[in-house]
Design a protein around this motif. Structure first.
Motif, PDB file in Angstrom:
ATOM      1  N   ILE A   1       2.576  -8.840   6.988  1.00 29.92           N
ATOM      2  CA  ILE A   1       1.721  -9.613   6.072  1.00 29.92           C
ATOM      3  C   ILE A   1       1.334  -8.766   4.859  1.00 29.92           C
ATOM      4  O   ILE A   1       1.381  -9.223   3.710  1.00 29.92           O
ATOM      5  CB  ILE A   1       0.469 -10.121   6.816  1.00 29.92           C
ATOM      6  CG1 ILE A   1       0.880 -11.138   7.893  1.00 29.92           C
ATOM      7  CG2 ILE A   1      -0.525 -10.748   5.840  1.00 29.92           C
ATOM      8  CD1 ILE A   1      -0.261 -11.552   8.801  1.00 29.92           C
ATOM      9  N   ALA A   2       0.943  -7.507   5.119  1.00 29.28           N
ATOM     10  CA  ALA A   2       0.544  -6.627   4.014  1.00 29.28           C
ATOM     11  C   ALA A   2       1.701  -6.371   3.057  1.00 29.28           C
ATOM     12  O   ALA A   2       1.533  -6.437   1.829  1.00 29.28           O
ATOM     13  CB  ALA A   2       0.016  -5.307   4.587  1.00 29.28           C
ATOM     14  N   PHE A   3       2.890  -6.101   3.604  1.00 28.79           N
ATOM     15  CA  PHE A   3       4.056  -5.838   2.750  1.00 28.79           C
ATOM     16  C   PHE A   3       4.444  -7.082   1.962  1.00 28.79           C
ATOM     17  O   PHE A   3       4.868  -6.981   0.798  1.00 28.79           O
ATOM     18  CB  PHE A   3       5.234  -5.364   3.599  1.00 28.79           C
ATOM     19  CG  PHE A   3       5.010  -4.026   4.255  1.00 28.79           C
ATOM     20  CD1 PHE A   3       4.097  -3.120   3.743  1.00 28.79           C
ATOM     21  CD2 PHE A   3       5.714  -3.664   5.407  1.00 28.79           C
ATOM     22  CE1 PHE A   3       3.890  -1.885   4.345  1.00 28.79           C
ATOM     23  CE2 PHE A   3       5.510  -2.439   6.014  1.00 28.79           C
ATOM     24  CZ  PHE A   3       4.595  -1.549   5.480  1.00 28.79           C
TER      25      PHE A   3
ATOM     26  N   THR B   1      -0.581   2.018  -3.822  1.00 24.09           N
ATOM     27  CA  THR B   1      -1.325   0.986  -3.086  1.00 24.09           C
ATOM     28  C   THR B   1      -0.681   0.711  -1.733  1.00 24.09           C
ATOM     29  O   THR B   1      -1.371   0.582  -0.712  1.00 24.09           O
ATOM     30  CB  THR B   1      -1.384  -0.313  -3.914  1.00 24.09           C
ATOM     31  OG1 THR B   1      -1.990  -0.046  -5.176  1.00 24.09           O
ATOM     32  CG2 THR B   1      -2.178  -1.381  -3.180  1.00 24.09           C
ATOM     33  N   ILE B   2       0.657   0.622  -1.728  1.00 28.98           N
ATOM     34  CA  ILE B   2       1.372   0.376  -0.469  1.00 28.98           C
ATOM     35  C   ILE B   2       1.145   1.521   0.502  1.00 28.98           C
ATOM     36  O   ILE B   2       0.882   1.300   1.703  1.00 28.98           O
ATOM     37  CB  ILE B   2       2.875   0.175  -0.749  1.00 28.98           C
ATOM     38  CG1 ILE B   2       3.103  -1.157  -1.462  1.00 28.98           C
ATOM     39  CG2 ILE B   2       3.683   0.228   0.556  1.00 28.98           C
ATOM     40  CD1 ILE B   2       4.506  -1.363  -1.942  1.00 28.98           C
ATOM     41  N   LEU B   3       1.227   2.762   0.024  1.00 35.41           N
ATOM     42  CA  LEU B   3       1.008   3.905   0.910  1.00 35.41           C
ATOM     43  C   LEU B   3      -0.417   3.938   1.454  1.00 35.41           C
ATOM     44  O   LEU B   3      -0.651   4.262   2.631  1.00 35.41           O
ATOM     45  CB  LEU B   3       1.313   5.204   0.168  1.00 35.41           C
ATOM     46  CG  LEU B   3       2.780   5.491  -0.157  1.00 35.41           C
ATOM     47  CD1 LEU B   3       2.928   6.908  -0.692  1.00 35.41           C
ATOM     48  CD2 LEU B   3       3.674   5.304   1.076  1.00 35.41           C
TER      49      LEU B   3
ATOM     50  N   LEU C   1       9.951  -2.283  12.038  1.00 33.37           N
ATOM     51  CA  LEU C   1      10.026  -0.832  12.250  1.00 33.37           C
ATOM     52  C   LEU C   1       8.639  -0.236  12.497  1.00 33.37           C
ATOM     53  O   LEU C   1       8.460   0.602  13.397  1.00 33.37           O
ATOM     54  CB  LEU C   1      10.667  -0.160  11.036  1.00 33.37           C
ATOM     55  CG  LEU C   1      12.161  -0.427  10.823  1.00 33.37           C
ATOM     56  CD1 LEU C   1      12.644   0.260   9.547  1.00 33.37           C
ATOM     57  CD2 LEU C   1      12.979   0.072  12.015  1.00 33.37           C
ATOM     58  N   VAL C   2       7.661  -0.673  11.720  1.00 29.09           N
ATOM     59  CA  VAL C   2       6.294  -0.167  11.908  1.00 29.09           C
ATOM     60  C   VAL C   2       5.762  -0.588  13.276  1.00 29.09           C
ATOM     61  O   VAL C   2       5.100   0.197  13.965  1.00 29.09           O
ATOM     62  CB  VAL C   2       5.373  -0.679  10.787  1.00 29.09           C
ATOM     63  CG1 VAL C   2       3.921  -0.281  11.065  1.00 29.09           C
ATOM     64  CG2 VAL C   2       5.810  -0.127   9.440  1.00 29.09           C
ATOM     65  N   GLY C   3       6.066  -1.826  13.676  1.00 29.78           N
ATOM     66  CA  GLY C   3       5.609  -2.287  14.984  1.00 29.78           C
ATOM     67  C   GLY C   3       6.182  -1.464  16.119  1.00 29.78           C
ATOM     68  O   GLY C   3       5.450  -0.996  17.005  1.00 29.78           O
ATOM     69  N   PHE C   4       7.484  -1.235  16.084  1.00 33.05           N
ATOM     70  CA  PHE C   4       8.120  -0.474  17.169  1.00 33.05           C
ATOM     71  C   PHE C   4       7.830   1.021  17.085  1.00 33.05           C
ATOM     72  O   PHE C   4       8.052   1.749  18.059  1.00 33.05           O
ATOM     73  CB  PHE C   4       9.631  -0.713  17.168  1.00 33.05           C
ATOM     74  CG  PHE C   4      10.036  -1.990  17.829  1.00 33.05           C
ATOM     75  CD1 PHE C   4      10.032  -2.108  19.204  1.00 33.05           C
ATOM     76  CD2 PHE C   4      10.412  -3.087  17.068  1.00 33.05           C
ATOM     77  CE1 PHE C   4      10.400  -3.295  19.820  1.00 33.05           C
ATOM     78  CE2 PHE C   4      10.778  -4.279  17.675  1.00 33.05           C
ATOM     79  CZ  PHE C   4      10.757  -4.388  19.059  1.00 33.05           C
TER      80      PHE C   4
ATOM     81  N   PRO D   1      11.068   5.385   5.589  1.00 33.21           N
ATOM     82  CA  PRO D   1      11.668   4.189   4.973  1.00 33.21           C
ATOM     83  C   PRO D   1      10.669   3.362   4.170  1.00 33.21           C
ATOM     84  O   PRO D   1      11.030   2.795   3.129  1.00 33.21           O
ATOM     85  CB  PRO D   1      12.214   3.401   6.168  1.00 33.21           C
ATOM     86  CG  PRO D   1      11.470   3.911   7.359  1.00 33.21           C
ATOM     87  CD  PRO D   1      11.186   5.346   7.062  1.00 33.21           C
ATOM     88  N   VAL D   2       9.419   3.282   4.627  1.00 33.53           N
ATOM     89  CA  VAL D   2       8.415   2.515   3.876  1.00 33.53           C
ATOM     90  C   VAL D   2       8.199   3.134   2.499  1.00 33.53           C
ATOM     91  O   VAL D   2       8.224   2.436   1.469  1.00 33.53           O
ATOM     92  CB  VAL D   2       7.082   2.455   4.658  1.00 33.53           C
ATOM     93  CG1 VAL D   2       5.987   1.823   3.792  1.00 33.53           C
ATOM     94  CG2 VAL D   2       7.251   1.669   5.943  1.00 33.53           C
TER      95      VAL D   2
END
Length: 358
Positions: free
Chosen positions: A229-231, A280-282, A245-248, A263-264
């Motif tokens: 959602i944030a991305f 902001t994303i970081l 990827l973040v979830g796993f 990767p993010v």
């Protein structure tokens, strides 16, 4: 020295219950080490059965028979899995393909950025250092590509096996849930009568493993969903793939969050450059990771055994190297098992000492 070892052995293993626990532990480790790859479907089914036993038990409390509760839960579980595969699967495949196609361009941009660094910051870095870094990165990329190619070629022969697993695993899960009491009763008959310590370790670990598996699934869904959602709101490309990827990444304590940052950050950098959107994303990603570690994990794993982070990292490295993905997945329960075994044998020594004193 020999007398010391003899005294230690007699102190720890004079109780037949300790010997039974030791032999069961050695047999289990040997079975997993030598035949682990052959019983992977059973292990997968066991994990899913642990996860689904909770709703089955709750349905039984509402008066539904075990068979009916198992059928209902299995139908819901299979429906959710099919929905995820048919809806999310194509999106992830498309984003992965696009990312792979754009990777060479992203690498060229990164190379150009590195080469320009000596001109911008001549006092901090020189062209020789940049060329060494670029050469190292290119070598690692070539090695990684060779590994991926060899893995894809060797995995083609496993397609039939995976198709068989898609049928066998749900059947195993169904019968494990339906015949839980019969299966546990049969397993109990195989264990010798000197089982006091085995039951002590089992009672300590059973609920914890169930809570751990259920908690990890919820953590993956929450962290992955919030990240997606944030991305998406921040208009980051490949939001679904990066969210997965973040979830796993939560499967690997401490290390996973650090690895998936690469990767993010890379996608954000090549999409926005060193602009406000990138930072902001970081920052948002860092907030998600902080909330996961300091709020979500304590809520989901409140009943977990308190383990020092050093022990957790060592467990991830050791069991991951021994059993791969499943070793990483069960690193914390396995570390807790080691702790439970130490507690069992320590309590045995204390009980024996107390009995001798009396």
């Amino acid at each position: 020295m020999f007398e010391y070892v003899k005294a230690w052995y007699e102190r720890k293993f004079s109780d037949p219950h300790s010997v039974t626990l030791l032999f069961l532990l050695l047999a289990s480790v040997a079975l997993l080490y030598f035949f682990g790859s052959l019983i992977v479907p059973v292990l997968v089914a066991l994990v899913i059965a642990y996860l689904l036993d909770w709703p089955v038990v709750h349905l039984e409390r509402f008066g539904v028979k075990r068979f009916g509760a198992t059928v209902i839960v299995m139908l819901i579980f299979i429906s959710i899995m099919l929905t995820l595969i048919l809806v999310i699967g194509p999106v992830l495949w498309k984003q992965t393909s696009n990312l792979v196609q754009e990777t060479p361009h992203m690498l060229e941009q990164g190379k150009s950025y590195l080469i320009a660094l000596p001109e911008r910051y001549p006092s901090l870095i020189n062209i020789e250092q940049v060329q060494a870094i670029v050469a190292t990165v290119e070598d690692k990329i070539i090695e990684f590509g060779q590994v991926v190619l060899s893995f894809s070629l060797t995995s083609l022969k496993d397609v039939v096996a995976w198709l068989i697993y898609l049928v066998l695993v749900p059947l195993l899960v169904f019968f494990m849930l339906k015949d839980k009491l019969e299966l546990t009763g049969s397993a109990a008959k195989l264990i010798p009568q000197q089982r006091r310590l085995i039951l002590q370790v089992w009672n300590e670990m059973n609920q914890q493993i169930m809570n751990y598996i259920r908690g990890k699934v919820f953590e993956i869904l929450i962290v992955g969903g919030v990240s997606f959602i944030a991305f998406t709101v921040l208009d980051l490309r490949y939001a679904a793939l990066l969210g997965v990827l973040v979830g796993f990444s939560v499967l690997i304590p401490f290390i996973g969050a650090a690895l998936v940052t690469i990767p993010v950050a890379a996608v954000a950098l090549f999409q926005f450059g060193l602009e406000t959107q990138f930072w902001t994303i970081l920052i948002i990603y860092g907030i998600i990771q902080a909330l996961d570690g300091n709020v979500l994990v304590p809520l989901l794993f409140s009943e977990a055994v308190d383990l020092n982070p050093v022990f957790i990292i060592v467990a991830v490295l050791f069991f991951g190297g021994l059993w791969g993905f499943w070793g990483v997945f069960f690193a914390i329960p396995l570390a807790s098992l080691v702790k439970a075994l130490i507690n069992a044998w320590s309590s045995t020594h204390e009980e024996i000492t107390k009995e001798l004193a009396e």
